[in-house]
Design a protein around this motif. Structure first.
Motif, PDB file in Angstrom:
ATOM      1  N   VAL A 272      41.405  29.499   9.096  1.00  0.00           N
ATOM      2  CA  VAL A 272      41.357  28.494   8.168  1.00  0.00           C
ATOM      3  C   VAL A 272      41.223  28.499   6.486  1.00  0.00           C
ATOM      4  CG1 VAL A 272      39.248  26.659   7.504  1.00  0.00           C
ATOM      5  CG2 VAL A 272      39.878  27.385  10.411  1.00  0.00           C
ATOM      6  N   ASN A 273      42.603  28.018   6.184  1.00  0.00           N
ATOM      7  CA  ASN A 273      42.517  28.142   4.975  1.00  0.00           C
ATOM      8  C   ASN A 273      42.530  26.395   4.562  1.00  0.00           C
ATOM      9  OD1 ASN A 273      44.185  30.476   3.895  1.00  0.00           O
ATOM     10  ND2 ASN A 273      44.624  29.824   6.554  1.00  0.00           N
ATOM     11  N   PHE A 274      41.884  26.657   2.328  1.00  0.00           N
ATOM     12  CA  PHE A 274      42.098  25.468   2.258  1.00  0.00           C
ATOM     13  C   PHE A 274      41.352  25.752   0.534  1.00  0.00           C
ATOM     14  CE2 PHE A 274      37.699  24.802   4.954  1.00  0.00           C
ATOM     15  CZ  PHE A 274      36.981  25.215   3.629  1.00  0.00           C
ATOM     16  N   THR A 275      41.182  25.083  -0.597  1.00  0.00           N
ATOM     17  CA  THR A 275      40.925  25.129  -1.454  1.00  0.00           C
ATOM     18  C   THR A 275      39.765  23.959  -1.732  1.00  0.00           C
ATOM     19  OG1 THR A 275      42.418  26.594  -1.750  1.00  0.00           O
ATOM     20  CG2 THR A 275      40.901  26.041  -3.599  1.00  0.00           C
ATOM     21  N   ILE A 276      38.534  24.192  -2.094  1.00  0.00           N
ATOM     22  CA  ILE A 276      37.782  22.707  -3.095  1.00  0.00           C
ATOM     23  C   ILE A 276      37.822  23.288  -4.189  1.00  0.00           C
ATOM     24  CG2 ILE A 276      36.030  21.251  -3.057  1.00  0.00           C
ATOM     25  CD1 ILE A 276      35.805  22.076   0.282  1.00  0.00           C
ATOM     26  N   SER A 277      38.453  22.451  -5.081  1.00  0.00           N
ATOM     27  CA  SER A 277      39.043  22.851  -6.600  1.00  0.00           C
ATOM     28  C   SER A 277      36.967  22.298  -7.155  1.00  0.00           C
ATOM     29  CB  SER A 277      39.391  21.729  -7.664  1.00  0.00           C
ATOM     30  OG  SER A 277      40.816  22.470  -6.885  1.00  0.00           O
ATOM     31  N   ALA A 278      36.567  22.699  -8.347  1.00  0.00           N
ATOM     32  CA  ALA A 278      35.256  22.779  -9.087  1.00  0.00           C
ATOM     33  C   ALA A 278      35.652  20.885  -9.223  1.00  0.00           C
ATOM     34  CB  ALA A 278      35.261  23.545 -10.129  1.00  0.00           C
ATOM     35  N   GLY A 279      34.335  20.131  -9.100  1.00  0.00           N
ATOM     36  CA  GLY A 279      34.554  19.216  -9.299  1.00  0.00           C
ATOM     37  C   GLY A 279      34.927  17.882  -8.383  1.00  0.00           C
ATOM     38  N   GLU A 280      35.453  18.167  -7.555  1.00  0.00           N
ATOM     39  CA  GLU A 280      36.099  17.815  -6.579  1.00  0.00           C
ATOM     40  C   GLU A 280      35.333  16.822  -5.394  1.00  0.00           C
ATOM     41  OE1 GLU A 280      40.158  18.128  -3.884  1.00  0.00           O
ATOM     42  OE2 GLU A 280      39.490  19.576  -4.374  1.00  0.00           O
ATOM     43  N   SER A 281      35.387  15.959  -4.811  1.00  0.00           N
ATOM     44  CA  SER A 281      34.745  15.814  -3.628  1.00  0.00           C
ATOM     45  C   SER A 281      35.923  15.696  -2.089  1.00  0.00           C
ATOM     46  CB  SER A 281      34.300  14.032  -3.588  1.00  0.00           C
ATOM     47  OG  SER A 281      33.394  14.285  -4.703  1.00  0.00           O
ATOM     48  N   VAL A 282      35.401  16.382  -1.410  1.00  0.00           N
ATOM     49  CA  VAL A 282      35.627  16.379   0.060  1.00  0.00           C
ATOM     50  C   VAL A 282      35.037  16.088   1.273  1.00  0.00           C
ATOM     51  CG1 VAL A 282      37.149  18.100   1.324  1.00  0.00           C
ATOM     52  CG2 VAL A 282      37.626  18.694  -0.733  1.00  0.00           C
TER      53      VAL A 282
END
Ligand code: ATP
Ligand code: MG
Length: 458
Positions: free
Chosen positions: A391-401
């Motif tokens: 599994v690869n993903f990035t959630i940037s700071a402040g982002e809602s996912v």
């Protein structure tokens, strides 16, 4: 813990509770040493308790001997006219006073001894209970997936109770009993070695008898414990799963299963009662036989003028006391056996190491921005049973996912991994570019807020 192989969820069957069925010896030096370690902080009190116990043993043996002197030195000579009655009465006074003093001392010793033994035992086990809870708090979540709550509760409550029983009753009583037997044996020989020999003839019979009954009791005790563990396991599952049970209208079937387990327990209990019911009368019979032999031999010697009535009386009473500890043996044996099995389980739990540990030199997270990155993460709760694969993903700071997926897809697992409840098998999870495994668990969890789907508030 290797025996639990299946996936999460409904672990079941009695195999799951095998650990509660461990039954070992009544004495295990390694476990005992470790248990005694918990008495170390109370060393001084333990020594005082042992001294009192010795005093108590002597105080228990003394009354028959004093009675002998009362009879031989005061009553018998006065009755046979060797001394005037007034002289007999005046001789009675010091002996009577001594007799009362000894009884008083014995009561005081008994009070002090049971207070001390309970105080030390309760406190030592209090420490153990606290230690065990602290240890549990530090264990990783994977451990709690594998161990049902009921079993862990049993460790901290029932198992520690069994240990308290051993410390406050078993060990002390066994020590005291052995001492009483030794003191009585010596006193008998000093009083009259010929009668002592007659008494000791019963010893081989007693040894053979206790060995035989001990085996019988061990078997039935074992059977009872196993059946009891099964009943408990069954109750645990059925009560906590009552909603499912009723949904599937399984009540009649569960009732039948429970009835069968319960009947089994009843039969095992009856086996234990049979062993006890045979043991006590057998010891009593041997004691009566020994007393009869003593009376026959003693009358012969008394008539021949080689023995006094007082000695016979003292012998008779001492022999009664000699047999009492042997009768208690069965009860103490059960206490010891239960305690050894409990301590084995408690220590096994104590020795379970957390699988998630902090690194020796953790990185500091001074200011968290909140970037979460999964880098080629593969994860399985149970070896080979992959829940997440690459599994690869990035959630940037402040982002809602939002993570969306079918039930069982692994959403909750991803959240658990971000809190490092479990470690990933492959890849890494980065918080602000730092691998979670380089951080302190406390630091990670302080910065991650989670609202779980099963509300659990207390
Ligand atoms: N503690 C556990 N031990 C073993 N397997 C587990 C454990 N928790 C979850 N699983 C398994 O991992 C897989 C993913 O479960 P997870 O709970 O992450 O799914 P989910 O996406 O949150 O599902 P849901 O939408 O039902 O909440 C499932 O196959 C589940 O059976
Ligand atoms: Mg979920």
């Amino acid at each position: 813990m290797a025996h639990h192989g299946g996936g999460g969820g409904g672990g079941s069957g009695t195999g799951f509770f095998q650990e509660d069925e461990i039954l070992g010896k009544a004495y295990d030096a390694r476990l005992m040493r470790r248990l005694l370690g918990y008495l170390r902080p109370y060393r001084g009190l333990v020594i005082v308790a042992l001294v009192i116990l010795l005093g108590l043993s002597f105080a228990d043996v003394a009354p028959p001997i004093i009675a002998k002197f009362i009879i031989d030195n005061a009553i018998a000579p006065a009755v046979s006219g060797q001394i005037p009655p007034e002289e007999g009465f005046s001789r009675l006074v010091p002996f009577g006073a001594l007799y009362i003093a000894v009884l008083l001392a014995s009561s005081l010793f008994r009070y002090g001894q049971s207070m001390l033994a309970s105080y030390v035992g309760q406190n030592a086990m209090f420490d153990l209970r606290v230690g065990l809870f602290k240890h549990l708090e530090g264990l990783s979540l994977g451990f709690f997936d594998r161990n049902p709550v009921g079993r862990l509760m049993t460790r901290i409550t029932n198992d520690i109770d069994a240990l308290t029983d051993m410390v406050t009753q078993g060990v002390v009583a066994i020590f005291g009993d052995v001492f009483v037997i030794a003191v009585i044996a010596v006193v008998l020989v000093i009083l009259d070695w010929r009668l002592a020999l007659v008494t000791f003839c019963s010893v081989p019979i007693l040894v053979a008898m206790t060995a035989y009954f001990r085996r019988m009791m061990r078997e039935s005790f074992r059977a009872i414990r196993i059946r009891l563990a099964r009943v408990n396991a069954y109750l645990n599952e059925n009560i906590s799963g009552m909603a499912i049970l009723q949904l599937f209208t399984r009540e009649p079937r569960s009732f039948k299963d429970f009835d069968a387990l319960n009947t089994d327990l009843l039969q095992a209990n009856q086996g234990g009662i049979r062993a006890m019911a045979l043991f006590i009368p057998s010891v009593n019979f041997t004691r009566a036989g020994t007393s009869a032999a003593i009376f026959i031999a003693a009358s012969y010697w008394i008539v021949g003028g080689q023995l006094t009535i007082g000695t016979l009386l003292a012998f008779w009473q001492l022999v009664e006391r000699f047999f009492a500890p042997i009768q208690d043996l069965s009860e103490k044996y059960n206490i010891m056996q239960a305690a050894m099995a409990s301590s084995e389980r408690v220590f096994r739990l104590m020795d379970t190491e957390p699988t998630i540990v902090d690194p020796p030199q953790p990185r500091e997270l001074a200011h968290v921005r909140g970037e979460v990155r999964f880098d080629n993460v593969s994860f399985a709760y149970n070896e080979g049973d992959w829940v997440l694969r690459d599994v690869n993903f990035t959630i940037s700071a402040g982002e809602s996912v939002a993570i969306v997926g079918a039930t069982g897809a692994g959403k909750t697992s991803i959240i658990s991994l971000i809190s490092r409840f479990y470690d990933v098998q492959k890849g890494r999870i980065l918080l602000d570019g730092v691998d979670l495994r380089e951080l302190r668990q406390m630091d990670v969890r302080r910065h991650v807020g989670v609202v779980l789907q099963d509300p659990f508030i207390f």
